[in-house]
Design a protein around this motif. Structure first.
Motif, mmCIF file in Angstrom:
data_model
loop_
_atom_site.group_PDB
_atom_site.id
_atom_site.type_symbol
_atom_site.label_atom_id
_atom_site.label_comp_id
_atom_site.label_asym_id
_atom_site.label_seq_id
_atom_site.Cartn_x
_atom_site.Cartn_y
_atom_site.Cartn_z
ATOM 1 N N ILE A 1 0.824 -1.210 0.000
ATOM 2 C CA ILE A 1 0.000 0.000 0.000
ATOM 3 C C ILE A 1 0.857 1.259 0.000
ATOM 4 O O ILE A 1 0.531 2.250 -0.649
ATOM 5 C CB ILE A 1 -0.946 -0.003 1.217
ATOM 6 N N ILE B 1 1.220 0.839 -4.503
ATOM 7 C CA ILE B 1 -0.042 1.423 -4.969
ATOM 8 C C ILE B 1 0.096 2.897 -5.363
ATOM 9 O O ILE B 1 -0.421 3.309 -6.399
ATOM 10 C CB ILE B 1 -1.140 1.223 -3.908
ATOM 11 N N GLU C 1 -5.416 4.534 -1.083
ATOM 12 C CA GLU C 1 -4.583 3.897 -0.059
ATOM 13 C C GLU C 1 -5.387 3.597 1.200
ATOM 14 O O GLU C 1 -5.203 2.549 1.830
ATOM 15 C CB GLU C 1 -3.397 4.799 0.276
ATOM 16 N N ALA D 1 -7.569 0.695 0.510
ATOM 17 C CA ALA D 1 -6.725 -0.492 0.353
ATOM 18 C C ALA D 1 -6.403 -1.103 1.711
ATOM 19 O O ALA D 1 -6.280 -2.330 1.845
ATOM 20 C CB ALA D 1 -5.437 -0.126 -0.381
ATOM 21 N N LEU E 1 -12.446 -2.920 -1.156
ATOM 22 C CA LEU E 1 -12.113 -3.137 -2.568
ATOM 23 C C LEU E 1 -12.941 -2.221 -3.471
ATOM 24 O O LEU E 1 -12.413 -1.599 -4.402
ATOM 25 C CB LEU E 1 -12.347 -4.604 -2.931
ATOM 26 N N MET F 1 -11.681 1.319 -3.231
ATOM 27 C CA MET F 1 -10.483 1.573 -4.035
ATOM 28 C C MET F 1 -10.861 1.949 -5.469
ATOM 29 O O MET F 1 -10.332 2.912 -6.035
ATOM 30 C CB MET F 1 -9.576 0.339 -4.034
#
Length: 466
Positions: free
Chosen positions: A290, A294, A392, A395, A437, A440
């Motif tokens: 993360i 990411i 983030e 996540a 999820l 994100m």
């Protein structure tokens, strides 16, 4: 018909121009499918129903692994160390994003006590039996975080609620999106959790289902929990050092079956799985992904500023690598890192031509161009791709609950998120992971067209109309 460009329901698709977008959509869809399949398969194949309480003894205390030394308890020390490390890295993230550290200190003073009370509430609720709180405490006793019994979900969601309210008002004053604060703070909770799990190890707790009989209780050849004859005990986890493996062994107080179906008898020495270790390592890996992958993965696939504006920047890969390990060193006119070039070209740069055009459009149709979708479009400098604010943070909720779901499958019924109700516990964790999820995806693709404002800091500085 040109298959590379067509119209469907008045929406134009240019496959050459939008190739990266369609690749990313395909990857997201694949991730959703893989996650759902994994959840379904593990739910049906790895779920173990067992109770640790009266079924097994206190684990072996081998090699001096105790919960306290000279009155100094290791668990609160590990939790405190975890919080300190998380705060220190959050300070670094605030510095990197140019945020006010004073705002973080206010957040710490408010959110941590609320988080501790939330963790205590859920950790003690129904802890001794259905309807019986830990040590029989009443409602107000559930908030006594200085006593044993903490649940991380209660702590995270309690602190999150307080943080949302606080940073909503702080962000309005500083013109910084609440999602920016969330990205700087929330993922670092993983560091605190990863370190804190070692406090559970010293407490001889957070262990998974029994996996092997390492010594039969016939004629009590292996001895007692306090005095084990290690010559009569098998080594199950050969990849683990003895100071971990041997502290995961318990005496069976009843008959039962292992997670693989093997029967064990009363008096047998049984090995439990080290899910505290699995969780600690998994959460650390999630934090690394993360924090370092990411935020950068979009820059890896995006157009590069030093190529779009060739001759303007002096990019050097070796200096970029050096700065990654020593983030305090600065670029010069002669040599520049990818991080500093991205800051100059995109994150801290305003597209003046786009701003002028936006102001003209605003005069023509103010109602339309003050909408978040138009604000987002006007700030897409050179069509660079970046990880959007909020990804983030969400996540974290996906990764944490993803890990917790699989470990919850082998936890005893008296150590679940929702005590003595594994289906409900798993369902809530699954929902939390899916929300993470979906969040994100929403943060990357949908929220920029729904909540952007001029003059605010998101994944980059949006221009001000003052």
């Amino acid at each position: 018909m040109n298959i590379k460009k067509f119209k469907f329901n008045k929406i134009a698709f240019d496959f050459k121009r939008d190739k990266i977008k369609w690749i990313s959509i395909g990857l997201w869809a694949s991730l959703f499918i893989v996650v759902i399949v994994l959840f379904s398969v593990f739910w049906t194949t790895k779920n173990v129903i067992w109770t640790q309480g009266n079924s097994f003894s206190e684990p072996v205390h081998w090699g001096g692994i105790e919960s306290s030394y000279g009155g100094i308890a290791i668990y609160p020390m590990a939790m405190t160390l975890g919080m300190i490390v998380a705060i220190l890295f959050t300070l670094y993230k605030f510095w990197k994003k140019g945020l006010n550290v004073t705002e973080l200190s206010i957040g710490i003073a408010i959110c941590i006590p609320i988080s501790l009370m939330g963790a205590s509430f859920f950790g003690k609720l129904n802890a001794d039996a259905p309807g019986v709180n830990a040590n029989g405490v009443g409602f107000w006793g559930l908030f006594a975080f200085w006593h044993a019994g903490m649940a991380i979900h209660g702590g995270v969601y309690g602190g999150l609620l307080a943080g949302l309210i606080l940073f909503y008002f702080v962000g309005k004053k500083s013109k910084t999106s609440m999602l920016v604060y969330a990205d700087a703070i929330v993922p670092n909770i993983l560091l605190g959790q990863a370190i804190g799990r070692w406090g559970n190890f010293f407490n001889h707790e957070v262990m998974g289902a029994p996996v092997k009989v390492v010594a039969r209780g016939i004629d009590n050849q292996w001895g007692t929990i306090a005095n084990v004859n290690w010559d009569a005990v098998e080594t199950h986890y050969k990849f683990l050092p003895n100071w971990i493996s041997r502290n995961l062994m318990v005496e069976a107080k009843t008959e039962g079956f292992l997670s693989n179906g093997i029967h064990f008898n009363q008096g047998d020495l049984v090995q439990l799985s080290p899910i505290f270790l699995y969780e600690s390592l998994s959460l650390l890996a999630a934090w690394l992904i993360i924090t370092f992958i990411i935020p950068n993965i979009t820059k890896w696939i995006s157009k590069k500023p030093w190529k779009v504006e060739s001759g303007k920047y002096n990019y050097k890969l070796s200096f970029s690598i050096k700065q990654w390990f020593m983030p305090w060193i600065k670029s010069t006119d002669e040599v520049q890192s990818s991080r500093d070039i991205w800051n100059l070209a995109y994150f801290k740069n305003i597209d003046e031509k786009a701003k002028e055009q936006y102001l003209i459009s605003l005069e023509l149709d103010r109602k339309k161009y003050l909408k978040p979708k138009e604000i987002n479009k006007a700030n897409k400098l050179n069509d660079y791709i970046s990880t959007k604010a909020g990804v983030e943070c969400f996540a974290y909720f996906f990764a944490w609950n993803f890990v917790r779901f699989f470990l919850e499958l082998s936890r005893p019924d008296d150590h679940l998120f929702v005590m003595y109700d594994k289906p409900l516990s798993l369902s809530l964790i699954l929902i939390s992971a899916l929300i993470g999820l979906i969040g994100m995806v929403a943060s990357q693709y949908w929220l920029p067209s729904l909540i952007r404002k001029n003059g605010y800091l998101y994944e980059k500085e949006y221009f001000s109309l003052n």
